[in-house]
Enzyme design. Sequence first.
Site, short mmCIF file in Angstrom:
data_model
loop_
_atom_site.label_atom_id
_atom_site.label_comp_id
_atom_site.label_asym_id
_atom_site.label_seq_id
_atom_site.Cartn_x
_atom_site.Cartn_y
_atom_site.Cartn_z
N CYS A 127 -2.14 -19.41 -21.51
CA CYS A 127 -3.38 -19.79 -22.19
C CYS A 127 -4.13 -20.82 -21.37
O CYS A 127 -3.55 -21.80 -20.90
CB CYS A 127 -3.06 -20.35 -23.57
SG CYS A 127 -4.50 -21.03 -24.44
N ILE A 171 0.43 -10.13 -5.49
CA ILE A 171 0.61 -10.59 -6.87
C ILE A 171 1.34 -9.55 -7.72
O ILE A 171 1.39 -9.67 -8.94
CB ILE A 171 -0.75 -10.93 -7.52
CG1 ILE A 171 -1.66 -9.69 -7.56
CG2 ILE A 171 -1.43 -12.07 -6.77
CD1 ILE A 171 -2.98 -9.91 -8.29
N ASP A 172 1.93 -8.53 -7.08
CA ASP A 172 2.44 -7.38 -7.81
C ASP A 172 3.90 -7.47 -8.23
O ASP A 172 4.39 -6.63 -8.98
CB ASP A 172 2.24 -6.10 -6.98
CG ASP A 172 2.77 -6.22 -5.55
OD1 ASP A 172 3.91 -6.70 -5.37
OD2 ASP A 172 2.03 -5.85 -4.61
N THR A 174 0.83 -1.22 0.00
CA THR A 174 0.00 0.00 0.00
C THR A 174 0.86 1.26 0.00
O THR A 174 0.47 2.28 -0.58
CB THR A 174 -0.95 0.02 1.20
OG1 THR A 174 -0.21 -0.18 2.41
CG2 THR A 174 -2.01 -1.06 1.08
N ASN A 229 1.62 -4.62 11.74
CA ASN A 229 0.43 -4.31 10.97
C ASN A 229 -0.24 -3.08 11.58
O ASN A 229 -0.22 -2.90 12.80
CB ASN A 229 -0.55 -5.49 10.98
CG ASN A 229 -1.58 -5.40 9.88
OD1 ASN A 229 -1.23 -5.25 8.71
ND2 ASN A 229 -2.85 -5.47 10.23
N HIS A 287 -0.26 -16.54 -4.06
CA HIS A 287 -1.41 -16.27 -4.91
C HIS A 287 -1.02 -15.97 -6.35
O HIS A 287 -1.83 -15.45 -7.13
CB HIS A 287 -2.23 -15.11 -4.33
CG HIS A 287 -2.83 -15.42 -2.99
ND1 HIS A 287 -3.16 -14.46 -2.07
CD2 HIS A 287 -3.15 -16.61 -2.42
CE1 HIS A 287 -3.66 -15.03 -0.99
NE2 HIS A 287 -3.66 -16.34 -1.17
N ILE A 293 4.39 -0.60 7.95
CA ILE A 293 5.50 -1.55 7.84
C ILE A 293 6.74 -0.91 7.24
O ILE A 293 7.86 -1.22 7.63
CB ILE A 293 5.05 -2.80 7.05
CG1 ILE A 293 6.12 -3.88 7.16
CG2 ILE A 293 4.74 -2.45 5.60
CD1 ILE A 293 5.66 -5.23 6.69
N THR A 298 -0.61 -7.71 6.86
CA THR A 298 -1.70 -8.62 6.57
C THR A 298 -2.62 -8.74 7.77
O THR A 298 -2.16 -8.76 8.92
CB THR A 298 -1.19 -10.02 6.18
OG1 THR A 298 -2.31 -10.92 6.05
CG2 THR A 298 -0.21 -10.57 7.19
#
Length: 257
Positions: A147, A123-124, A46, A232, A139, A250, A209
Amino acid sequence: MRELGEVEKQTYTAGGMCVDGKIDVLRGWIAASDNIVFFGGAGVSTESGIPDFRSVDGLYNQQWDYPPETILSRTFFDRNPEEYYRFHHAKLVVDGVKPNRAHLRLAGLEREGKLKAVITQNIDGLHQAAGSKNVLELHGSILRAYCTKCRAPYPAERMNHCEGVPHCDVCGGIVRPDIVLYEEPLDQRVMERALDYIQNAEVLIIGGTSLGVYPAAGLIHYYRGSKLALVNLSETPYDRYADLVIHEKIGEVFSQV
């Protein structure tokens, strides 16, 4: 997982120590260990400008034609790839983001031989962009695609900056992101590696998290050591089990360790 005694809880979690004191404790743990594992979530990114999913301003609380949980499910992707990709392009693709202080410090700890692995729900790809090598992506990654029919791999550009739904050049199948959608299992090999690192860690740092997403959050139960730090902004269901709890950004914490 052991549960702390009351004295320990008061000292490290419930206000018995100021934030600076807690950071000093974490700094000491890091300095003395060469077997550290980090497990992180959306809050790690973030500060790079990527919105999380579950905060007040996160994706799950924004207005959309369908609930994000529905759009990000395998069933929805298969039935309505056009609407999925409209959401994907609008909400999941964030260009120009850079690693922040937390990503960079973690990469530095790995180079110093202290950090064994980064386990992430994100996932970045920002951990890799910061220089981390051993990153376990629970993830998947928005920076990979394949495909759905023939499994041919594709660069992220083909999926993230296309018009409409991308299709495979080989078989015509739909190209999809290499992420874990709702209704899909996590990669068992990645989970087993993550479990092994956590079980054998001397210091486990969990950051950014809410520990509310399973089965990933359940990995915390396998930690067997006595130096579990939770970093956190808000409380988590596992604060009372931790040896050290720091409710701060963080990036701010990692800039001091």
